[in-house]
Design a protein around this motif. Sequence first.
Motif, short mmCIF file in Angstrom:
data_model
loop_
_atom_site.label_atom_id
_atom_site.label_comp_id
_atom_site.label_asym_id
_atom_site.label_seq_id
_atom_site.Cartn_x
_atom_site.Cartn_y
_atom_site.Cartn_z
N TRP A 1 80.92 -13.94 -6.08
CA TRP A 1 81.89 -13.29 -6.95
C TRP A 1 81.19 -12.46 -8.04
O TRP A 1 81.52 -11.29 -8.24
CB TRP A 1 82.80 -14.32 -7.59
N ALA A 2 80.23 -13.06 -8.74
CA ALA A 2 79.58 -12.36 -9.85
C ALA A 2 78.88 -11.08 -9.42
O ALA A 2 78.99 -10.05 -10.10
CB ALA A 2 78.60 -13.30 -10.56
N PRO A 3 78.12 -11.06 -8.30
CA PRO A 3 77.45 -9.80 -7.93
C PRO A 3 78.39 -8.65 -7.63
O PRO A 3 77.99 -7.49 -7.73
CB PRO A 3 76.65 -10.20 -6.67
N GLY A 4 79.64 -8.95 -7.26
CA GLY A 4 80.57 -7.88 -6.92
C GLY A 4 81.53 -7.50 -8.03
O GLY A 4 82.47 -6.74 -7.81
N ARG A 5 81.29 -8.02 -9.24
CA ARG A 5 82.17 -7.67 -10.36
C ARG A 5 82.02 -6.21 -10.71
O ARG A 5 80.93 -5.66 -10.71
CB ARG A 5 81.85 -8.51 -11.60
N GLY A 6 83.12 -5.58 -11.07
CA GLY A 6 83.08 -4.20 -11.53
C GLY A 6 83.66 -4.11 -12.93
O GLY A 6 83.90 -5.11 -13.60
N GLY A 7 83.89 -2.89 -13.38
CA GLY A 7 84.49 -2.68 -14.69
C GLY A 7 83.46 -2.36 -15.75
O GLY A 7 82.25 -2.26 -15.50
N ALA A 8 83.96 -2.21 -16.97
CA ALA A 8 83.10 -1.86 -18.10
C ALA A 8 82.16 -3.02 -18.43
O ALA A 8 82.47 -4.18 -18.16
CB ALA A 8 83.96 -1.52 -19.32
N PRO A 9 81.00 -2.72 -19.02
CA PRO A 9 80.05 -3.79 -19.35
C PRO A 9 80.65 -4.89 -20.22
O PRO A 9 80.39 -6.07 -20.01
CB PRO A 9 78.92 -3.05 -20.07
N LYS A 10 81.46 -4.50 -21.23
CA LYS A 10 82.06 -5.52 -22.10
C LYS A 10 83.04 -6.39 -21.32
O LYS A 10 83.13 -7.59 -21.55
CB LYS A 10 82.78 -4.84 -23.26
#
Length: 452
Positions: A86-95
């Motif tokens: 799950w974590a390696p495929g997270r997207g979105g803004a850095p915050k």
Amino acid sequence: MPGCTEDRWIKKKKDPATGRREKTTRYGKGKRYRVAGVTGVRDRSFGTLEDAKAWLRRSASDEERGEFVDPRDGSITLADYIRMHWAPGRGGAPKTQENQERRARLHIIPHLGGQPLKNITSAVLRAYTVTLEATVSSVDYQRGILSELSSILEAAVDDKRLARNPMHARSVRWPKAPREPRQVWPLMTALRVRDVISPRNQIAVVRGLGCGLRQGEVFGLSHADIDYEKGVLHVRRQVQSLNGKLYFALPKGAKTRTVDMPPSVAEEVKRHIGTFPPVEVELPWGRPGADRPRRKFAPLLTTRFGNAIAVNTWNTCTWKPALAKAGVIEPRHEGAKAWQWEAAPRDGFHVLRHTCASVMLEAGGVRGDPGARAGHSFADRHAELLRSLHAGSRSQRAHRHRRSPGEPERVTCPWKLPRFSPGLVGVGRAWSPGPTRSADSQGVAPYSLGKC
């Protein structure tokens, strides 16, 4: 039907000499029957022939419908699934990614991380919500954690590790979202904070209160973004901090916008530039990192050393002392360190944005597309919310004239102010609202724009 059931203990063909089926070398070892040959389904062994045939029927039909989930894939623990998949495929803004990682690390993995995915049932989640309510005080934060957990389990469903998301079970009840109004300061409180904050940082309060900018947008606004002739600000960037490292980024939601600038704000900006000339700052763009492209801008507000403003440092060393001087929060306790201030989540810099919005509603000065001007998503919903809040403000003004004896007067803002942004910030130390202001007005009513 595709697939077959294989006996692993007895040979399929008979011995030509004896006419009997002989034992294999695996006789008596492990499970006897193996189901194989189902397209897209791994082989699986069973102890009895009945179990093997039943599983073959179910798996073949589920695979044909595209609904097959191998229970063995759900044996991975939630912590391992988060870390590996799950974590390696997270997207979105850095915050956004940082907030997701924090919620998972602090509130999900400690309680559910050791559980295999297939063991996370609605009963487990009901117990988890009770634990969450006991350990996390904010209902909004509780709902954010549950939303994060639901998205993780939904990803497991998409990865064919779970047949369904247990967070969608009707018996798993989420904490109800509070319907409390957003915090709004009386106008005099905002002006007191403006007066007591250091001269270099007064422009931050001016732009937050007069134009409704977010904190990062205030720190990222440069002189080139100001159009004095048209009386507008172009909100094109913000300053963000990730793990203590600053960087430039697009405004929230990656949406730039144009905001009206009252003449009083323009005068304060000119005065600030004359006293504290902008200094060019170079930071990474998009996210921190040595490999990231770097851009140069000249923010109106920098430190006395000419650096970009670090949000956490500014809140601790500049904003909190000003709140204490203005009487908004309690002073530091005797013996406390310089960074040890009382928590004030409802009196953060964002309250200036809510105060600006509330005065606009009371003044009836919202024009054009308010959602786009405020930098919100779902402009239609935003406009409907503005109309409902404005209707509420009229009913509150009516209540002001029919309150019972002894009932305290509600704080309202009865005067009309022009245009979208209501010149909230007077020039110099004196407040000059114009001829239409009521003599006894002290602040604004607690209305808000919802989630900002």
